[in-house]
Design an enzyme around this catalytic site. Structure first.
Site, PDB file in Angstrom:
ATOM      1  N   TRP A  21     -24.680 -18.269 -53.798  1.00 31.94           N
ATOM      2  CA  TRP A  21     -25.398 -18.325 -55.089  1.00 31.94           C
ATOM      3  C   TRP A  21     -24.435 -18.705 -56.215  1.00 31.94           C
ATOM      4  CZ3 TRP A  21     -25.492 -13.866 -58.859  1.00 31.94           C
ATOM      5  CH2 TRP A  21     -26.406 -14.063 -59.897  1.00 31.94           C
ATOM      6  N   GLN A  27     -21.429 -24.490 -59.483  1.00 35.14           N
ATOM      7  CA  GLN A  27     -20.169 -24.155 -60.174  1.00 35.14           C
ATOM      8  C   GLN A  27     -18.960 -24.851 -59.560  1.00 35.14           C
ATOM      9  OE1 GLN A  27     -18.999 -20.019 -59.820  1.00 35.14           O
ATOM     10  NE2 GLN A  27     -17.243 -20.248 -61.145  1.00 35.14           N
ATOM     11  N   ASP A  49     -25.226 -16.059 -46.236  1.00 32.17           N
ATOM     12  CA  ASP A  49     -26.480 -15.855 -46.964  1.00 32.17           C
ATOM     13  C   ASP A  49     -26.670 -16.946 -48.015  1.00 32.17           C
ATOM     14  OD1 ASP A  49     -28.772 -13.900 -47.689  1.00 32.17           O
ATOM     15  OD2 ASP A  49     -27.814 -14.310 -49.618  1.00 32.17           O
ATOM     16  N   TYR A  54     -31.285 -21.711 -54.524  1.00 29.51           N
ATOM     17  CA  TYR A  54     -29.935 -21.807 -55.085  1.00 29.51           C
ATOM     18  C   TYR A  54     -29.581 -23.270 -55.378  1.00 29.51           C
ATOM     19  CZ  TYR A  54     -29.137 -16.902 -53.626  1.00 29.51           C
ATOM     20  OH  TYR A  54     -29.209 -15.536 -53.442  1.00 29.51           O
ATOM     21  N   SER A 205     -23.942  -8.850 -55.014  1.00 26.79           N
ATOM     22  CA  SER A 205     -23.060  -8.586 -56.161  1.00 26.79           C
ATOM     23  C   SER A 205     -22.339  -7.240 -56.050  1.00 26.79           C
ATOM     24  CB  SER A 205     -23.823  -8.682 -57.490  1.00 26.79           C
ATOM     25  OG  SER A 205     -24.285  -9.991 -57.710  1.00 26.79           O
ATOM     26  N   PRO A 206     -21.668  -6.995 -54.914  1.00 28.04           N
ATOM     27  CA  PRO A 206     -20.942  -5.730 -54.769  1.00 28.04           C
ATOM     28  C   PRO A 206     -19.800  -5.614 -55.788  1.00 28.04           C
ATOM     29  CG  PRO A 206     -20.352  -7.254 -52.997  1.00 28.04           C
ATOM     30  CD  PRO A 206     -21.514  -7.872 -53.726  1.00 28.04           C
ATOM     31  N   GLN A 290      -9.920 -15.795 -52.769  1.00 22.54           N
ATOM     32  CA  GLN A 290     -10.778 -14.626 -53.024  1.00 22.54           C
ATOM     33  C   GLN A 290     -11.361 -14.098 -51.715  1.00 22.54           C
ATOM     34  OE1 GLN A 290     -13.606 -16.239 -55.803  1.00 22.54           O
ATOM     35  NE2 GLN A 290     -12.282 -15.902 -57.579  1.00 22.54           N
ATOM     36  N   ASN A 294     -10.972 -10.361 -50.335  1.00 19.12           N
ATOM     37  CA  ASN A 294     -12.151  -9.493 -50.199  1.00 19.12           C
ATOM     38  C   ASN A 294     -12.372  -8.987 -48.772  1.00 19.12           C
ATOM     39  OD1 ASN A 294     -12.367 -10.307 -52.845  1.00 19.12           O
ATOM     40  ND2 ASN A 294     -14.130 -11.646 -52.527  1.00 19.12           N
TER      41      ASN A 294
HETATM   42  N1  NAP Z   1     -31.263 -11.451 -53.287  1.00 15.35           N
HETATM   43  C1  NAP Z   1     -30.939 -11.716 -54.526  1.00 15.35           C
HETATM   44  O1  NAP Z   1     -31.777 -11.675 -55.422  1.00 15.35           O
HETATM   45  C2  NAP Z   1     -29.529 -12.086 -54.832  1.00 15.35           C
HETATM   46  C3  NAP Z   1     -29.090 -12.184 -56.172  1.00 15.35           C
HETATM   47  C4  NAP Z   1     -27.766 -12.510 -56.394  1.00 15.35           C
HETATM   48  C5  NAP Z   1     -26.895 -12.731 -55.337  1.00 15.35           C
HETATM   49  N2  NAP Z   1     -27.368 -12.655 -54.049  1.00 15.35           N
HETATM   50  C6  NAP Z   1     -26.491 -12.911 -52.878  1.00 15.35           C
HETATM   51  O2  NAP Z   1     -25.282 -12.181 -53.007  1.00 15.35           O
HETATM   52  C7  NAP Z   1     -24.184 -13.089 -52.949  1.00 15.35           C
HETATM   53  C8  NAP Z   1     -23.046 -12.539 -53.716  1.00 15.35           C
HETATM   54  O3  NAP Z   1     -23.390 -12.394 -55.105  1.00 15.35           O
HETATM   55  P1  NAP Z   1     -22.248 -12.550 -56.172  1.00 15.35           P
HETATM   56  O4  NAP Z   1     -21.628 -13.898 -56.048  1.00 15.35           O
HETATM   57  O5  NAP Z   1     -22.790 -12.139 -57.492  1.00 15.35           O
HETATM   58  O6  NAP Z   1     -21.210 -11.429 -55.610  1.00 15.35           O
HETATM   59  P2  NAP Z   1     -19.884 -10.769 -56.112  1.00 15.35           P
HETATM   60  O7  NAP Z   1     -19.058 -10.670 -54.888  1.00 15.35           O
HETATM   61  O8  NAP Z   1     -20.194  -9.536 -56.880  1.00 15.35           O
HETATM   62  O9  NAP Z   1     -19.228 -11.811 -57.141  1.00 15.35           O
HETATM   63  C9  NAP Z   1     -18.640 -12.965 -56.632  1.00 15.35           C
HETATM   64  C10 NAP Z   1     -17.845 -13.677 -57.712  1.00 15.35           C
HETATM   65  O10 NAP Z   1     -16.811 -12.819 -58.208  1.00 15.35           O
HETATM   66  C11 NAP Z   1     -15.586 -13.561 -58.332  1.00 15.35           C
HETATM   67  N3  NAP Z   1     -14.653 -13.052 -57.327  1.00 15.35           N
HETATM   68  C12 NAP Z   1     -14.898 -12.867 -55.989  1.00 15.35           C
HETATM   69  N4  NAP Z   1     -13.812 -12.403 -55.371  1.00 15.35           N
HETATM   70  C13 NAP Z   1     -12.856 -12.269 -56.317  1.00 15.35           C
HETATM   71  C14 NAP Z   1     -11.530 -11.832 -56.263  1.00 15.35           C
HETATM   72  N5  NAP Z   1     -10.972 -11.445 -55.118  1.00 15.35           N
HETATM   73  N6  NAP Z   1     -10.813 -11.814 -57.424  1.00 15.35           N
HETATM   74  C15 NAP Z   1     -11.370 -12.211 -58.583  1.00 15.35           C
HETATM   75  N7  NAP Z   1     -12.647 -12.656 -58.697  1.00 15.35           N
HETATM   76  C16 NAP Z   1     -13.385 -12.673 -57.561  1.00 15.35           C
HETATM   77  C17 NAP Z   1     -15.952 -15.021 -58.054  1.00 15.35           C
HETATM   78  O11 NAP Z   1     -16.393 -15.645 -59.262  1.00 15.35           O
HETATM   79  P3  NAP Z   1     -15.420 -16.516 -60.233  1.00 15.35           P
HETATM   80  O12 NAP Z   1     -14.203 -16.901 -59.470  1.00 15.35           O
HETATM   81  O13 NAP Z   1     -16.259 -17.686 -60.608  1.00 15.35           O
HETATM   82  O14 NAP Z   1     -15.160 -15.610 -61.395  1.00 15.35           O
HETATM   83  C18 NAP Z   1     -17.143 -14.891 -57.143  1.00 15.35           C
HETATM   84  O15 NAP Z   1     -17.960 -16.028 -57.103  1.00 15.35           O
HETATM   85  C19 NAP Z   1     -24.772 -14.413 -53.447  1.00 15.35           C
HETATM   86  O16 NAP Z   1     -24.023 -15.531 -53.071  1.00 15.35           O
HETATM   87  C20 NAP Z   1     -26.114 -14.386 -52.760  1.00 15.35           C
HETATM   88  O17 NAP Z   1     -25.971 -14.745 -51.396  1.00 15.35           O
HETATM   89  C21 NAP Z   1     -28.657 -12.323 -53.804  1.00 15.35           C
END
Ligand code: NAP
Length: 332
Positions: A21, A27, A49, A54, A205-206, A290, A294
């Site tokens: 996503w 992006q 996923d 998306y 979004s953990p 990342q 993670n």
């Molecule tokens: N069912 C639903 O309604 C729904 C809604 C939202 C998401 N989702 C699913 O959940 C997935 C994950 O969501 P999310 O992307 O919001 O999860 P997230 O893991 O909370 O955030 C990921 C973002 O955080 C940053 N990041 C990740 N690892 C990092 C690290 N080690 N150090 C620094 N920054 C880091 C990156 O963004 P930057 O580098 O750009 O800052 C990355 O794209 C989505 O891809 C999708 O599959 C589902």
């Protein structure tokens, strides 16, 4: 990597899954997207996923190309249906027509004959639940999806759908809610119901979209290249987390992560995995480093004192209201 059962099903998924996503088709460029998928595969992630919506359907295409050539049996590919994928009034929701059209589009874009899990991306109040579940049953029985899941459904909705799924003899095995230290709305109702029914959570979004990585500092502009600077879509989604109160409290977690020998991203991902009803944490990534960071959260055990210390810091900014599990009253 460690693996868990998806709910009470026989399907094993990687504790950490990779989601695309905001990133793929939007992006980040294709090269970075492919490098992140490669990093995921190299570090043992087998669960991916995505969703039809998306990047206006482009994310599924990018993922399909990135996974091409991989042994299909070694992957678990999840996608979703509900949000608009076209201009028409039927290009959305959970009607039989849209579900049937959307699964075919997703399979074409993902270059696969089936998805492992097909998820209702929200609850559709404009379609009888029976119609939706019968369409899902036909998809499972035709072999286009192996399991069915939902996303952001209330406990009562999961219970109703689960009863219909049993009648139709299809496995409804998962829910995909938002879940993190800062967003705990599933704990009061969704989790107890899911535990009873054998439904597992695949949480999104953990890391609160990157906020729990600690890289956003209170009173400072966001770091270059971060989601908060992605004007195409990311900045709008992450904005609600960027208050000084939240960011100040997140900074106070840093010594706790250090004491536990973890990075902040690892602490955030490990935290959601402490809940046994969580089958997998879906992490996003804009760059391969990342992913490498993670995935080290897999298999980590956080002790009770650490969990208590985290709670004390974040409690004032943590959302727990179960009413926040919601779907649009009208189709978008
Ligand atoms: N069912 C639903 O309604 C729904 C809604 C939202 C998401 N989702 C699913 O959940 C997935 C994950 O969501 P999310 O992307 O919001 O999860 P997230 O893991 O909370 O955030 C990921 C973002 O955080 C940053 N990041 C990740 N690892 C990092 C690290 N080690 N150090 C620094 N920054 C880091 C990156 O963004 P930057 O580098 O750009 O800052 C990355 O794209 C989505 O891809 C999708 O599959 C589902």
């Amino acid at each position: 990597m460690e693996f868990r059962h998806l709910g009470r099903s026989g399907l094993l998924v990687s504790e950490i899954s990779y989601g695309n996503w905001i990133t793929h088709g939007s992006q980040v460029e294709e090269e970075a997207a492919t490098a992140c998928v490669r990093a995921a595969l190299d570090t043992g992630i087998t669960t991916f996923d995505t969703a039809d919506v998306y990047a206006g359907t482009k994310a599924e295409e990018v993922l399909g190309r990135a996974l091409k050539g991989e042994r299909r049996e070694g992957l678990e590919i999840f996608t979703k249906v509900y949000w608009p994928t076209g201009p028409g009034r039927n290009d959305r929701g959970l009607s039989r027509k849209h579900i049937m059209e959307s699964i075919n589009g997703s399979l074409r874009r993902l270059q696969t004959d089936y998805v492992d899990l097909y998820q209702a991306h929200r609850y559709d109040y404009s379609t009888p639940l029976e119609e939706t579940m019968e369409a899902f049953a036909d998809i499972v029985h035709s072999g286009k999806a192996h399991y069915i899941g939902v996303s952001e459904w209330k406990a009562s909705q999961i219970r109703q759908a689960h009863a219909l799924a049993r009648e139709l003899r299809i496995p409804l095995v998962s829910n995909q809610p938002q879940y993190s230290m800062l967003w705990r709305v599933i704990e009061a109702e969704v989790i107890p119901t899911s535990e009873e029914l054998g439904v597992g959570q695949i949480v999104w979004s953990p890391m609160a979209q990157g906020v729990l990585s600690g890289k956003y500092l209170p009173g400072q502009p966001p770091p270059a290249g971060s989601r908060a600077t992605d004007e195409k879509s990311g900045a709008g989604f992450i904005a609600s987390w960027l208050s000084d109160d939240v960011l100040t409290r997140v900074q106070r977690l840093k010594p706790l992560a250090e004491q536990a020998g973890l990075t902040m991203p690892q602490l955030a991902v490990a935290w959601v995995l402490q809940n046994p009803n969580v089958s997998s944490a879906i992490v996003g990534a804009s760059r391969p480093e990342q992913v490498h960071d993670n995935v080290k959260a897999a298999g980590v055990k956080l002790d009770a004192d650490l969990l208590k210390a985290i709670d004390e810091i974040v409690e004032p900014v943590t959302e727990r209201d179960p009413a926040k599990t919601e779907s649009p009253a009208q189709r978008p």
